[in-house]
Enzyme design. Structure first.
Site, PDB file in Angstrom:
ATOM      1  CE  LYS A  70     -50.645 -37.050  17.825  1.00 29.70           C
ATOM      2  NZ  LYS A  70     -49.822 -35.849  17.977  1.00 29.70           N
ATOM      3  CG  ASP A 107     -49.701 -31.870  16.243  1.00 25.97           C
ATOM      4  OD1 ASP A 107     -50.560 -31.327  16.964  1.00 25.97           O
ATOM      5  OD2 ASP A 107     -49.300 -33.038  16.420  1.00 25.97           O
ATOM      6  CB  ALA A 133     -35.178 -35.987  14.939  1.00 23.77           C
TER       7      ALA A 133
HETATM    8  P1  NAP Z   1     -41.357 -38.582  20.297  1.00 28.02           P
HETATM    9  O1  NAP Z   1     -41.746 -38.869  18.895  1.00 28.02           O
HETATM   10  O2  NAP Z   1     -41.303 -39.693  21.283  1.00 28.02           O
HETATM   11  O3  NAP Z   1     -39.923 -37.818  20.268  1.00 28.02           O
HETATM   12  C1  NAP Z   1     -39.251 -37.535  21.470  1.00 28.02           C
HETATM   13  C2  NAP Z   1     -38.041 -36.660  21.168  1.00 28.02           C
HETATM   14  O4  NAP Z   1     -37.426 -36.327  22.436  1.00 28.02           O
HETATM   15  C3  NAP Z   1     -36.952 -37.345  20.323  1.00 28.02           C
HETATM   16  O5  NAP Z   1     -36.287 -36.383  19.560  1.00 28.02           O
HETATM   17  C4  NAP Z   1     -36.037 -37.911  21.409  1.00 28.02           C
HETATM   18  O6  NAP Z   1     -34.711 -38.127  20.988  1.00 28.02           O
HETATM   19  C5  NAP Z   1     -36.056 -36.771  22.414  1.00 28.02           C
HETATM   20  N1  NAP Z   1     -35.654 -37.258  23.741  1.00 28.02           N
HETATM   21  C6  NAP Z   1     -36.381 -37.994  24.606  1.00 28.02           C
HETATM   22  N2  NAP Z   1     -35.660 -38.250  25.721  1.00 28.02           N
HETATM   23  C7  NAP Z   1     -34.446 -37.666  25.541  1.00 28.02           C
HETATM   24  C8  NAP Z   1     -33.262 -37.573  26.332  1.00 28.02           C
HETATM   25  N3  NAP Z   1     -33.196 -38.138  27.561  1.00 28.02           N
HETATM   26  N4  NAP Z   1     -32.215 -36.885  25.856  1.00 28.02           N
HETATM   27  C9  NAP Z   1     -32.267 -36.292  24.622  1.00 28.02           C
HETATM   28  N5  NAP Z   1     -33.369 -36.355  23.824  1.00 28.02           N
HETATM   29  C10 NAP Z   1     -34.445 -37.028  24.277  1.00 28.02           C
HETATM   30  O7  NAP Z   1     -42.361 -37.517  20.974  1.00 28.02           O
HETATM   31  P2  NAP Z   1     -43.171 -36.343  20.215  1.00 28.02           P
HETATM   32  O8  NAP Z   1     -44.515 -36.830  19.859  1.00 28.02           O
HETATM   33  O9  NAP Z   1     -42.289 -35.791  19.149  1.00 28.02           O
HETATM   34  O10 NAP Z   1     -43.370 -35.288  21.411  1.00 28.02           O
HETATM   35  C11 NAP Z   1     -42.264 -34.552  21.929  1.00 28.02           C
HETATM   36  C12 NAP Z   1     -42.754 -33.507  22.934  1.00 28.02           C
HETATM   37  O11 NAP Z   1     -43.571 -32.551  22.286  1.00 28.02           O
HETATM   38  C13 NAP Z   1     -43.604 -34.081  24.075  1.00 28.02           C
HETATM   39  O12 NAP Z   1     -43.236 -33.435  25.268  1.00 28.02           O
HETATM   40  C14 NAP Z   1     -45.012 -33.715  23.683  1.00 28.02           C
HETATM   41  O13 NAP Z   1     -45.866 -33.556  24.813  1.00 28.02           O
HETATM   42  C15 NAP Z   1     -44.780 -32.373  23.004  1.00 28.02           C
HETATM   43  N6  NAP Z   1     -45.836 -32.019  22.058  1.00 28.02           N
HETATM   44  C16 NAP Z   1     -46.533 -30.868  22.293  1.00 28.02           C
HETATM   45  C17 NAP Z   1     -47.515 -30.476  21.412  1.00 28.02           C
HETATM   46  C18 NAP Z   1     -48.252 -29.205  21.680  1.00 28.02           C
HETATM   47  O14 NAP Z   1     -49.341 -29.035  21.140  1.00 28.02           O
HETATM   48  N7  NAP Z   1     -47.681 -28.303  22.448  1.00 28.02           N
HETATM   49  C19 NAP Z   1     -47.812 -31.253  20.282  1.00 28.02           C
HETATM   50  C20 NAP Z   1     -47.078 -32.419  20.049  1.00 28.02           C
HETATM   51  C21 NAP Z   1     -46.092 -32.793  20.960  1.00 28.02           C
HETATM   52  P3  NAP Z   1     -34.251 -39.593  20.414  1.00 28.02           P
HETATM   53  O15 NAP Z   1     -34.720 -39.633  19.003  1.00 28.02           O
HETATM   54  O16 NAP Z   1     -32.801 -39.599  20.587  1.00 28.02           O
HETATM   55  O17 NAP Z   1     -34.963 -40.600  21.295  1.00 28.02           O
END
Ligand code: NAP
Length: 276
Positions: A70, A107, A133
């Site tokens: 992305k 998104d 974040a």
């Molecule tokens: P990302 O950039 O990898 O961010 C992951 C986030 O989760 C960060 O804030 C991370 O915190 C937190 N996290 C992960 N493991 C954790 C833990 N054990 N304890 C506390 N915080 C934790 O991923 P993303 O792209 O933002 O996606 C996040 C979620 O949104 C995914 O489940 C994805 O499938 C979903 N999503 C859904 C849609 C939809 O259309 N519904 C669209 C986009 C994304 P740290 O910064 O501390 O690591």
């Protein structure tokens, strides 16, 4: 005579087999009687640019971009929309007739459209609590600010990343320590989980949820499972709940419209088709 070409679209990622986008777009193609197709494209990093430059020559009108490309595609595109620039990532490419590649991020649009279709949330209702974040949080924050939310309470396990977003997006964001996440959940009109916590195969979201009350709107970006602990507890507390599948469906709307010329609808039939 110009050759008749079937318009193609797809999703580029690695891995990509899990993507629900083919079901989404194929359902719409069928529903609107459009002769076209949508395919998953597993692409390795070294081939990314060459694949993107070749696809338009093969009849592709655009592609979705998923993990891990992305951010990388922003460098390949000739033109990047303002919202993709603000978010710092693109999930949609449009191959224009003049040969230019346009990158967009839908998104945030999908997030808001889902919220508006499935709740009575209004930007003026009060502060929004955002958990997380990462990449998805950036799209959510951009969309909330664009919608007119005046205060975002942001919390993330790694505080530096939340502070970084405050620095980028401005003083409407207040950063709160992760250990205090329960407090912001209580104070907010809208609660959004943008972390991967609660997703199948990931740890559970353990933020205290006893402050949830009727009148609040609660949404989770995680859609596998559809009903997360957050949504279950929010529903039990009398909140209005919105699951994350709708965001996935709505983010496809502007892309489909640009590629195939029809603005598609998001309804129950589509949800069922995508859930399989
Ligand atoms: P990302 O950039 O990898 O961010 C992951 C986030 O989760 C960060 O804030 C991370 O915190 C937190 N996290 C992960 N493991 C954790 C833990 N054990 N304890 C506390 N915080 C934790 O991923 P993303 O792209 O933002 O996606 C996040 C979620 O949104 C995914 O489940 C994805 O499938 C979903 N999503 C859904 C849609 C939809 O259309 N519904 C669209 C986009 C994304 P740290 O910064 O501390 O690591």
């Amino acid at each position: 005579m110009t050759e008749h070409r079937i318009p193609l679209a797809g999703v580029i990622g690695n891995p990509v087999a899990h993507s629900r986008s083919p079901r989404l777009h194929k359902h719409w193609l069928k529903r609107y009687g459009i002769e076209g197709d949508y395919v998953p494209l597993h692409v390795v990093e070294d081939d990314l640019e060459q694949v993107i430059r070749t696809l338009p020559k093969m009849g592709f009108v655009g592609v979705n971009i998923t993990i891990p490309y992305k951010v990388a595609v922003m460098q390949i595109a000739d033109q990047v929309s303002d919202r993709a620039t603000l978010i710092g990532a693109a999930n949609t490419l449009i191959f224009r007739k003049d040969g230019k590649i346009h990158a967009d991020n839908t998104d945030g649009y999908g997030f808001l459209a889902n919220l508006r279709q499935n709740s009575r949330w209004e930007a003026t209702a009060g502060p929004a609590a955002v958990l997380g974040a990462g990449g998805a949080a950036r799209a959510v924050i951009e969309a909330l600010l664009e919608a007119g939310v005046t205060e975002i309470l942001l919390t993330n396990r790694t505080r530096d990343k939340a502070d970084g977003l405050r620095h980028e997006f401005g003083s409407k964001i207040t950063v709160v320590d992760w250990v205090q996440a329960g407090n912001i959940v209580e104070e907010a009109a809208l609660v959004v989980n943008t972390t991967s916590l609660g997703m199948t195969g990931h740890p559970e979201l353990r933020v205290p949820l006893d402050g949830l009350q009727p009148g609040q709107v609660v949404t989770d970006l995680v859609y596998s499972p559809l009903q997360t602990r957050l949504l279950r507890e929010a529903e039990a507390a009398g909140c209005s709940v919105v699951d994350g599948l709708g965001m996935l469906l709505h983010q496809g709307v502007p892309a489909f419209e640009r590629w195939f010329g029809v603005r598609p609808e998001v309804d129950d039939e589509l949800r069922i088709a995508v859930l399989g």
